[in-house]
Design a protein around this motif. Structure first.
Motif, PDB file in Angstrom:
ATOM      1  N   ASP A  47      -4.300 -47.841  37.004  1.00 36.43           N
ATOM      2  CA  ASP A  47      -5.141 -48.653  36.133  1.00 36.43           C
ATOM      3  C   ASP A  47      -4.825 -50.135  36.288  1.00 36.43           C
ATOM      4  N   ALA A  48      -5.869 -50.950  36.106  1.00 34.50           N
ATOM      5  CA  ALA A  48      -5.668 -52.387  36.080  1.00 34.50           C
ATOM      6  C   ALA A  48      -4.898 -52.749  34.808  1.00 34.50           C
ATOM      7  N   PRO A  49      -3.982 -53.704  34.873  1.00 37.59           N
ATOM      8  CA  PRO A  49      -3.178 -54.059  33.699  1.00 37.59           C
ATOM      9  C   PRO A  49      -3.987 -54.833  32.672  1.00 37.59           C
ATOM     10  N   ILE A  50      -3.486 -54.893  31.447  1.00 33.18           N
ATOM     11  CA  ILE A  50      -4.120 -55.623  30.351  1.00 33.18           C
ATOM     12  C   ILE A  50      -3.176 -56.714  29.871  1.00 33.18           C
ATOM     13  N   PHE A  51      -3.640 -57.956  29.895  1.00 27.54           N
ATOM     14  CA  PHE A  51      -2.900 -59.093  29.363  1.00 27.54           C
ATOM     15  C   PHE A  51      -3.832 -59.851  28.423  1.00 27.54           C
ATOM     16  N   PRO A  52      -3.650 -59.758  27.112  1.00 24.08           N
ATOM     17  CA  PRO A  52      -4.560 -60.420  26.172  1.00 24.08           C
ATOM     18  C   PRO A  52      -4.706 -61.906  26.472  1.00 24.08           C
ATOM     19  N   ARG A  54      -5.681 -63.404  29.176  1.00 23.75           N
ATOM     20  CA  ARG A  54      -5.560 -63.892  30.547  1.00 23.75           C
ATOM     21  C   ARG A  54      -5.765 -62.749  31.534  1.00 23.75           C
ATOM     22  N   MET A  55      -6.196 -63.109  32.737  1.00 21.19           N
ATOM     23  CA  MET A  55      -6.510 -62.133  33.775  1.00 21.19           C
ATOM     24  C   MET A  55      -5.868 -62.549  35.091  1.00 21.19           C
ATOM     25  N   PRO A  56      -4.695 -61.995  35.421  1.00 14.96           N
ATOM     26  CA  PRO A  56      -4.145 -62.234  36.747  1.00 14.96           C
ATOM     27  C   PRO A  56      -4.903 -61.416  37.784  1.00 14.96           C
ATOM     28  N   PRO A  57      -4.864 -61.781  39.059  1.00 19.39           N
ATOM     29  CA  PRO A  57      -5.551 -60.990  40.092  1.00 19.39           C
ATOM     30  C   PRO A  57      -4.999 -59.579  40.148  1.00 19.39           C
ATOM     31  N   LEU A  58      -5.838 -58.634  40.590  1.00 16.09           N
ATOM     32  CA  LEU A  58      -5.418 -57.246  40.687  1.00 16.09           C
ATOM     33  C   LEU A  58      -4.434 -57.008  41.821  1.00 16.09           C
ATOM     34  N   GLY A  59      -4.459 -57.863  42.839  1.00 18.69           N
ATOM     35  CA  GLY A  59      -3.576 -57.671  43.978  1.00 18.69           C
ATOM     36  C   GLY A  59      -4.299 -57.175  45.201  1.00 18.69           C
ATOM     37  N   VAL A  60      -5.409 -56.439  45.044  1.00 18.02           N
ATOM     38  CA  VAL A  60      -6.219 -55.995  46.179  1.00 18.02           C
ATOM     39  C   VAL A  60      -7.111 -57.152  46.616  1.00 18.02           C
ATOM     40  N   MET A 101     -18.412 -51.962  47.060  1.00 13.03           N
ATOM     41  CA  MET A 101     -17.080 -51.507  46.666  1.00 13.03           C
ATOM     42  C   MET A 101     -17.237 -50.499  45.535  1.00 13.03           C
ATOM     43  N   ARG A 102     -16.253 -49.624  45.417  1.00  7.46           N
ATOM     44  CA  ARG A 102     -16.243 -48.628  44.349  1.00  7.46           C
ATOM     45  C   ARG A 102     -15.036 -48.905  43.453  1.00  7.46           C
ATOM     46  N   ILE A 103     -15.236 -48.822  42.132  1.00 10.94           N
ATOM     47  CA  ILE A 103     -14.154 -49.084  41.196  1.00 10.94           C
ATOM     48  C   ILE A 103     -13.896 -47.834  40.374  1.00 10.94           C
ATOM     49  N   SER A 104     -12.629 -47.484  40.254  1.00 10.11           N
ATOM     50  CA  SER A 104     -12.248 -46.309  39.478  1.00 10.11           C
ATOM     51  C   SER A 104     -12.412 -46.591  37.987  1.00 10.11           C
ATOM     52  N   ALA A 105     -12.257 -45.533  37.184  1.00 11.73           N
ATOM     53  CA  ALA A 105     -12.331 -45.703  35.731  1.00 11.73           C
ATOM     54  C   ALA A 105     -11.217 -46.616  35.230  1.00 11.73           C
ATOM     55  N   GLY A 106     -10.145 -46.758  36.016  1.00 15.19           N
ATOM     56  CA  GLY A 106      -9.056 -47.651  35.643  1.00 15.19           C
ATOM     57  C   GLY A 106      -9.242 -49.072  36.118  1.00 15.19           C
ATOM     58  N   GLY A 107     -10.352 -49.344  36.836  1.00 16.94           N
ATOM     59  CA  GLY A 107     -10.642 -50.708  37.243  1.00 16.94           C
ATOM     60  C   GLY A 107     -10.115 -51.101  38.601  1.00 16.94           C
ATOM     61  N   TYR A 323     -10.646 -59.305  39.814  1.00 16.03           N
ATOM     62  CA  TYR A 323     -10.138 -59.331  38.443  1.00 16.03           C
ATOM     63  C   TYR A 323     -10.841 -58.229  37.649  1.00 16.03           C
ATOM     64  N   TYR A 324     -10.184 -57.831  36.548  1.00 20.05           N
ATOM     65  CA  TYR A 324     -10.765 -56.791  35.701  1.00 20.05           C
ATOM     66  C   TYR A 324     -10.343 -57.062  34.257  1.00 20.05           C
ATOM     67  N   ALA A 325     -11.319 -57.020  33.339  1.00 23.17           N
ATOM     68  CA  ALA A 325     -11.051 -57.293  31.925  1.00 23.17           C
ATOM     69  C   ALA A 325     -11.497 -56.124  31.066  1.00 23.17           C
ATOM     70  N   ARG A 326     -10.656 -55.756  30.122  1.00 19.98           N
ATOM     71  CA  ARG A 326     -11.043 -54.812  29.078  1.00 19.98           C
ATOM     72  C   ARG A 326     -11.277 -55.593  27.796  1.00 19.98           C
ATOM     73  N   PRO A 327     -11.879 -54.971  26.776  1.00 17.97           N
ATOM     74  CA  PRO A 327     -12.087 -55.705  25.526  1.00 17.97           C
ATOM     75  C   PRO A 327     -10.800 -56.320  24.968  1.00 17.97           C
ATOM     76  N   GLN A 328      -9.665 -55.635  25.133  1.00 15.46           N
ATOM     77  CA  GLN A 328      -8.403 -56.189  24.651  1.00 15.46           C
ATOM     78  C   GLN A 328      -8.063 -57.491  25.371  1.00 15.46           C
ATOM     79  N   THR A 329      -8.559 -57.635  26.605  1.00 15.65           N
ATOM     80  CA  THR A 329      -8.296 -58.851  27.369  1.00 15.65           C
ATOM     81  C   THR A 329      -8.940 -60.057  26.702  1.00 15.65           C
ATOM     82  N   TYR A 330     -10.176 -59.897  26.224  1.00 18.63           N
ATOM     83  CA  TYR A 330     -10.887 -61.051  25.648  1.00 18.63           C
ATOM     84  C   TYR A 330     -10.915 -61.045  24.122  1.00 18.63           C
ATOM     85  N   GLY A 331     -10.018 -60.264  23.487  1.00 18.07           N
ATOM     86  CA  GLY A 331      -9.810 -60.393  22.050  1.00 18.07           C
ATOM     87  C   GLY A 331     -10.493 -59.378  21.180  1.00 18.07           C
ATOM     88  N   GLU A 332     -10.926 -58.256  21.734  1.00 18.57           N
ATOM     89  CA  GLU A 332     -11.552 -57.209  20.933  1.00 18.57           C
ATOM     90  C   GLU A 332     -10.687 -55.954  20.967  1.00 18.57           C
TER      91      GLU A 332
END
Length: 392
Positions: A47-52, A54-60, A101-107, A323-332
């Motif tokens: 899964d892509a990490p979550i940092f409230p 901020r969004m660091p690059p995924l690395g790929v 590109m294809r993205i998994s459920a984990g981003g 990059y990948y953002a979840r709601p927790q990333t942008y404050g929800e």
């Protein structure tokens, strides 16, 4: 570029370096060994990490620079398409092409075509002259937004192509092309606005001028497969939401995101509104969520889209980062699907009973006709005298 503490810089650099080695095994790009690609795909399953905030690059890393528009497929779950707005065209790194590109459920990216994480599909019938964005209409066709106009004069275009099958190879033929121009730029010498963002909403394109306050325009296409489109200004964001490079609306129509190269804004929207009314209402309120992209030397994010059926958002950048953002990333809070109210059970109709059979009519019994009796007549009585009446 804003200042960061020494520890935050060290932490970001360490995380990026660790992610790069964990995912790539030390090498990416067109010349990477196929075994490295398979290893990269397996590593990308996490899964892509979550940092409230901020969004660091995924690395790929993407295989080519200048990535711009990004859109999620309506046809193939987990499939996305992106394009380049410039850069050189080399073997394995075409410019006149749409990339997948294809993205998994984990981003995280997954293989699409064999071991390829990022296959390309050549486009014929048009040259890439600053392709800035990509969207999909209700029929599933892809639209290329040739919206760049850094000189304030170039006429922009919207180009329609069929969506490629993920395992296919193309080419994708341009089947419709429309010119457009923002005619209300009052800057001396300018005949249009530069633009990098568009989306499809309720049968129309909406494009965003890349300028202060981010004006929003509805696009009315002419009949046929070519001609000049008409732009009508329907609103603007303001509130320091400037120079955006991408926009997207969630499938449930309760969120709209816009972003510039370094920052994301998310707006809560009214799913009951449509078209211009939806857009005017969305731009009239403050953002309810925000986050920043982080990259060494500054971020350069130019493509983003909501993940189908969720409030997650995926992004591509010109420097090949993802990059990948979840709601927790942008404050929800974590997103959960809205509860579905079960439909009222339909009462089955009362079956129609067959009609009750009626008794057959009684047979008609013929009544014999009785001949009339003969009339008796005696002529003796014809001339009898009248008898006198009895007095009083």
């Amino acid at each position: 570029m804003r200042r960061r503490s020494l520890w935050s810089v060290v932490a970001l650099a360490a995380a990026s370096l660790a992610g790069w080695y964990a995912v790539t095994g030390g090498g990416t790009g067109a010349n990477a060994d196929p075994a490295d690609a398979r290893s990269e795909a397996r590593s990308a399953a996490r899964d892509a990490p979550i940092f409230p905030g901020r969004m660091p690059p995924l690395g790929v890393k993407l295989p080519a620079s200048e990535a711009s528009g990004l859109i999620a497929s309506r046809t193939y779950p987990g499939m996305y398409y992106w394009l380049r707005d410039g850069g050189s065209s080399k073997p394995g790194k075409p410019r006149d092409a749409i990339w997948g590109m294809r993205i998994s459920a984990g981003g995280m990216p997954e293989p699409v075509r064999g071991d390829e994480l990022f296959p390309s599909y050549p486009v014929t019938g048009a040259k890439n002259e600053d392709w800035e964005d990509l969207t999909v209409d209700d029929a599933g066709a892809l639209w290329i937004g040739q919206l760049g106009a850094n000189n304030c004069k170039d006429q922009q275009r919207l180009l329609r192509v069929a969506e490629p099958a993920p395992g296919g190879s193309g080419p994708l033929e341009v089947v419709a092309s429309y010119t457009l121009r923002f005619t209300d730029n009052t800057k001396p010498g300018c005949r249009t606005y530069n633009s990098e963002a568009m989306l499809w909403l309720d049968g129309h394109f909406y494009v965003f001028a890349k300028t202060s306050g981010t004006p929003v325009y509805r696009v009315d296409l002419p009949s046929g497969t070519s001609g000049e489109a008409k732009l009508t200004r329907v609103g603007r964001f303001g509130r320091d939401v400037d120079n955006i490079s991408s926009a997207s609306i969630s499938d449930d129509r309760t969120r709209m995101m816009v972003q510039d190269h370094e920052r994301l804004w998310v707006f809560t929207t009214d799913p009951g509104r449509t078209g211009d009314d939806f857009m005017k209402d969305a731009t009239a309120h403050k953002a309810t969520g925000t986050a920043r992209f982080e990259a060494s030397g500054g971020a350069s994010v130019e493509g983003g889209t909501f993940v189908r059926g969720t409030h997650d958002i995926a992004f591509v950048a010109e420097d090949e980062n993802l990059y990948y953002a979840r709601p927790q990333t942008y404050g929800e809070p974590p997103w959960t699907p809205s509860p579905t109210i079960p439909p009222v059970p339909t009462v089955p109709p009362t079956p129609t009973l067959p009609p009750i059979p009626t008794d057959p009519p009684l047979p008609t019994i013929p009544v014999p006709t009785i001949p009339p009796l003969p009339t008796w007549h005696d002529p003796f009585f014809d001339n009898l005298p009248t008898l006198p009446t009895e007095p009083g």
